[in-house]
Design a protein around this motif. Structure first.
Motif, short mmCIF file in Angstrom:
data_model
loop_
_atom_site.label_atom_id
_atom_site.label_comp_id
_atom_site.label_asym_id
_atom_site.label_seq_id
_atom_site.Cartn_x
_atom_site.Cartn_y
_atom_site.Cartn_z
N TYR A 1 0.84 -1.20 0.00
CA TYR A 1 0.00 0.00 0.00
C TYR A 1 0.87 1.25 0.00
O TYR A 1 0.64 2.18 -0.78
CB TYR A 1 -0.92 0.00 1.22
N ARG B 1 2.46 1.73 -3.45
CA ARG B 1 1.50 2.12 -4.49
C ARG B 1 1.02 3.55 -4.30
O ARG B 1 0.88 4.31 -5.24
CB ARG B 1 0.27 1.21 -4.44
N GLU B 2 0.70 3.89 -3.05
CA GLU B 2 0.04 5.17 -2.79
C GLU B 2 1.03 6.28 -2.45
O GLU B 2 0.67 7.45 -2.45
CB GLU B 2 -0.96 5.01 -1.63
N VAL C 1 2.00 6.96 0.36
CA VAL C 1 1.65 7.41 1.70
C VAL C 1 1.36 6.16 2.54
O VAL C 1 0.77 5.21 2.03
CB VAL C 1 0.37 8.27 1.69
N LEU D 1 -0.74 3.97 5.10
CA LEU D 1 -2.15 3.89 5.51
C LEU D 1 -2.21 4.25 6.99
O LEU D 1 -1.35 3.86 7.77
CB LEU D 1 -2.68 2.47 5.28
N ASN D 2 -3.24 5.02 7.39
CA ASN D 2 -3.35 5.41 8.80
C ASN D 2 -3.87 4.24 9.65
O ASN D 2 -4.34 3.23 9.12
CB ASN D 2 -4.24 6.64 8.95
N GLY E 1 -7.38 2.88 9.15
CA GLY E 1 -7.46 2.16 7.88
C GLY E 1 -6.87 0.77 8.01
O GLY E 1 -7.44 -0.21 7.51
N TYR F 1 -8.75 -2.74 7.63
CA TYR F 1 -8.25 -3.71 6.65
C TYR F 1 -8.06 -5.09 7.28
O TYR F 1 -8.50 -6.11 6.72
CB TYR F 1 -6.94 -3.21 6.04
N LYS G 1 -2.56 8.75 11.83
CA LYS G 1 -2.07 9.88 11.04
C LYS G 1 -0.80 10.46 11.65
O LYS G 1 -0.57 11.67 11.63
CB LYS G 1 -3.16 10.95 10.90
#
Lengths: 234, 194, 206
Positions: B67, B70-71, B73, B75-76, B79, B83, B109
């Motif tokens: 993730y 890909r992003e 960033v 994931l927080n 999230g 998941y 975050k």
């Protein structure tokens, strides 16, 4: 090769414009009235809500767009189910562009004849505008245009866009540019579709404007008066 | 018979996992690490059936790294918790469900201390303190009595020591002490329970 | 050790009809059998103006909520309006029955007002989607028997919103106090035509 035909076809579709403001985004689009016998759909046919934080404007083949819009709505909901938060704008754009790209590679199938302007808000990058085309390329913008006369629209936007513009000015700018690039002499609510993204109580809120609201906005913005002047000079 | 304990405090989160890796009546390993680092500010601790646990934890770790790539960033925490819950809930209705319980500790975050308790069925609750395994029966009441929302990492470690003392006294199974990891603004570090 | 999924986590919910209003309430406990885990687990969700109480196995409560959120969001975008209570009830029914042979272990209850007529609507379901239409009250969860008793004795028709709040609160509070698996706080929604009031209740903490 087929992609080039698709790109060319979109250059004849109704213009759509997106303008990024500090406190929101404006999308404006021209709806081509092909025949006066055609039943006028009062609901928007070029603006679609994709998720609680994203909407888009369409240029090109409406039927093709429907397939992709369905896909994007499902994809956004799938992301919400897994991560319990709204899908980031770029993530959704990338996913639909992967689908679009796929149809440029395989023989026997034609590409999606659709370009999009995406407008949305997420906590990664705030307000964002992206465009995508049938080839599956996408890019982010402060102000942009797709469809007929998109180059002249972009020239006008480049001239008049200022960083830090507010939403009210962005609305006027979008209508002004649309009125200048459109073939018809006067903008009316029948020919214009309009949508905004804003923050209310720190949450993104989307609005696709109703014909009466567009009519009022057209009056207030004074775009029609300027157009009338133009007519007179001609 | 393994244990995982988590405490969320003002300036970070503490996770402790039992060191013993047990099979039947034998301790196979006295220095087992039942945690995986997912990204800069998030760490996962697990208990459950051996094999399933490492397999599942590695799978989550791999997907979180994917993730991030890909992003661009991380994931927080919320999230990640969602998941993991989604994966376990999906697995529950499959032919052979993962039997893994998870504590997710992190700074949501990169800022707000976060602790999530997720069981093998995919039941997720975000809590100030949590525990998996039989140890939960002993330590939860200790937490109810002594936990305060304004605690610091230092206070948290003291509370964890009380947990260990209680387990040493009352719990009949040897688990070779705790491995302790801390998540705070600086990132993730190992810590010692003297 | 009980192996019944519907009582593993505990929790209860109730809905009532009043005069041009409805109320729906749930406890806040989530446990693993006798061990309490959370006193912050709300079991009431809403999709537009329709409210749903979900009791049963907690993981399925979350899964069903996520599934219905997805379906109602797509419904909203396609229909360009929010789903109405009666359609929502049928959506739940068909969603649960679709999983007849590998069911979600949930006990849903629905409450809401029709946005056109303002007519109150409540109903409940069994875990495979059989709808129980009721005109007075609906109960669900591990304290459902206690709730039936409380509702039967406290309920009266055509209550004003404030009185409905008092009635549903007393019914829930006194029911969950007689159930070891429910309680640990409660939440009550009173829904009228132009506003929704959400209140948290303090309860016994044992």
């Amino acid at each position: 090769m087929q992609v080039e035909y698709a790109l060319e076809a979109i250059n004849h579709a109704g213009t759509a414009i997106g303008v990024l403001a500090e406190d929101g985004i404006v999308l404006a689009a021209e709806r081509k009235v092909t025949s006066k016998l055609l039943e006028q759909d009062t609901s928007a046919e070029k603006m679609y809500v994709l998720n609680d934080n994203i909407l888009c404007a369409v240029a090109g083949m409406t039927a093709d767009a429907g397939i992709l819009i369905n896909y994007m709505r499902e994809e956004a909901q799938r992301y919400l189910s897994v991560y319990n938060q709204d899908i980031p704008i770029e993530t959704l754009v990338r996913r639909v562009c992967n689908v679009k790209q796929g149809y440029t590679q395989h023989g026997g199938l034609r590409p999606f004849g659709v370009s999009f302007i995406f407008a949305g808000y997420d906590d990664r990058y705030g307000f964002q505008i992206y465009t995508s085309n049938p080839s599956g390329n996408y890019s982010g913008w402060k102000a942009t245009s797709i469809g007929a006369n998109n180059t002249s629209a972009e020239t006008l936007l480049k001239q008049d866009y200022k960083d830090g513009i507010n939403l009210d000015d962005a609305k006027k700018l979008a209508l002004k540019v649309l009125s200048k690039t459109t073939d018809s002499s006067k903008l009316t609510s029948e020919k214009v579709e309009f949508a905004t993204v804003q923050l209310t109580k720190k949450q993104p809120s989307l609005k696709i404007w109703k014909p009466a609201e567009i009519e009022k906005l057209l009056e207030e913005s004074g775009v029609q008066d300027e157009n009338d002047d133009k007519e007179d000079k001609n | 018979m393994d244990a995982a304990i988590g405490i969320r405090v003002n300036d970070g989160v503490i996770v402790a996992t039992s060191r013993a890796c047990t099979r039947s009546i034998t301790i196979l390993k006295p220095d087992d690490d039942k945690t995986r680092i997912l990204n800069e500010h998030n760490i996962l601790a697990y208990t459950g059936t051996s094999g399933d646990t490492t397999q599942f934890a590695d799978y989550i770790q791999g997907n979180m790294q994917l993730y991030s790539m890909r992003e661009g960033v991380d994931l927080n925490s919320k999230g990640i918790a969602s998941y993991i819950r989604h994966e376990l809930a999906t697995s529950l209705r499959s032919r052979s469900p993962y039997q893994v319980n998870i504590l997710l500790a992190g700074l949501d975050k990169g800022d707000a201390p976060f602790l999530s308790n997720i069981d093998y069925m995919g039941t997720r609750v975000d809590l100030p303190y949590a525990a998996h395994g039989y140890a939960a029966f002993y330590v939860m009441s200790l937490f109810d009595r002594h936990y305060r929302p304004d605690m610091t990492l230092k206070d948290g470690m003291k509370l964890l020591k009380m947990c260990k003392a209680e387990l040493d006294e009352r719990f009949p199974v040897v688990f070779k002490g705790f491995q302790v990891k801390v998540v705070d603004k600086e990132g993730i570090h190992s810590s010692e329970l003297e | 050790m009980s192996q019944d999924p519907s009582t593993y986590n505990g929790g209860s919910a109730v809905a009532m009809v009043g005069k041009d209003c409805v109320a729906i309430a749930s406890d806040l406990r989530l446990g693993q059998q006798s061990l309490g885990l959370s006193n912050d687990f709300e079991k009431i969700f809403h999709y537009g103006h329709v409210f749903l109480g979900l009791t049963g196995l907690a993981t399925d409560v979350m899964s069903v909520h996520e599934d219905l959120r997805k379906k109602t969001n797509l419904y909203k975008m396609k229909e360009q309006r929010e789903i109405e209570p009666k359609s929502f009830a049928n959506l739940i029914s068909s969603s649960l029955y679709k999983r007849r042979f590998g069911p979600w272990f949930v006990g849903p209850i629905v409450a809401g007002l029709n946005s056109h007529s303002g007519k109150p609507f409540i109903c409940g379901f069994d875990y495979i989607g059989c709808i129980d239409f009721a005109k007075d009250f609906i109960v669900a969860g591990t304290a459902s028997e206690q709730l039936f008793g409380m509702c039967e004795s406290l309920y009266e028709p055509n209550l004003e919103p404030e009185d409905l709040f008092e009635t549903i609160s007393q019914a829930l509070l006194n029911a969950v106090d007689r159930d070891a698996l429910s309680g640990w706080g409660a939440v009550v929604y009173v829904i009228t035509k132009d506003k929704v009031v959400k209140r948290f209740l303090k309860t016994r903490q044992d």
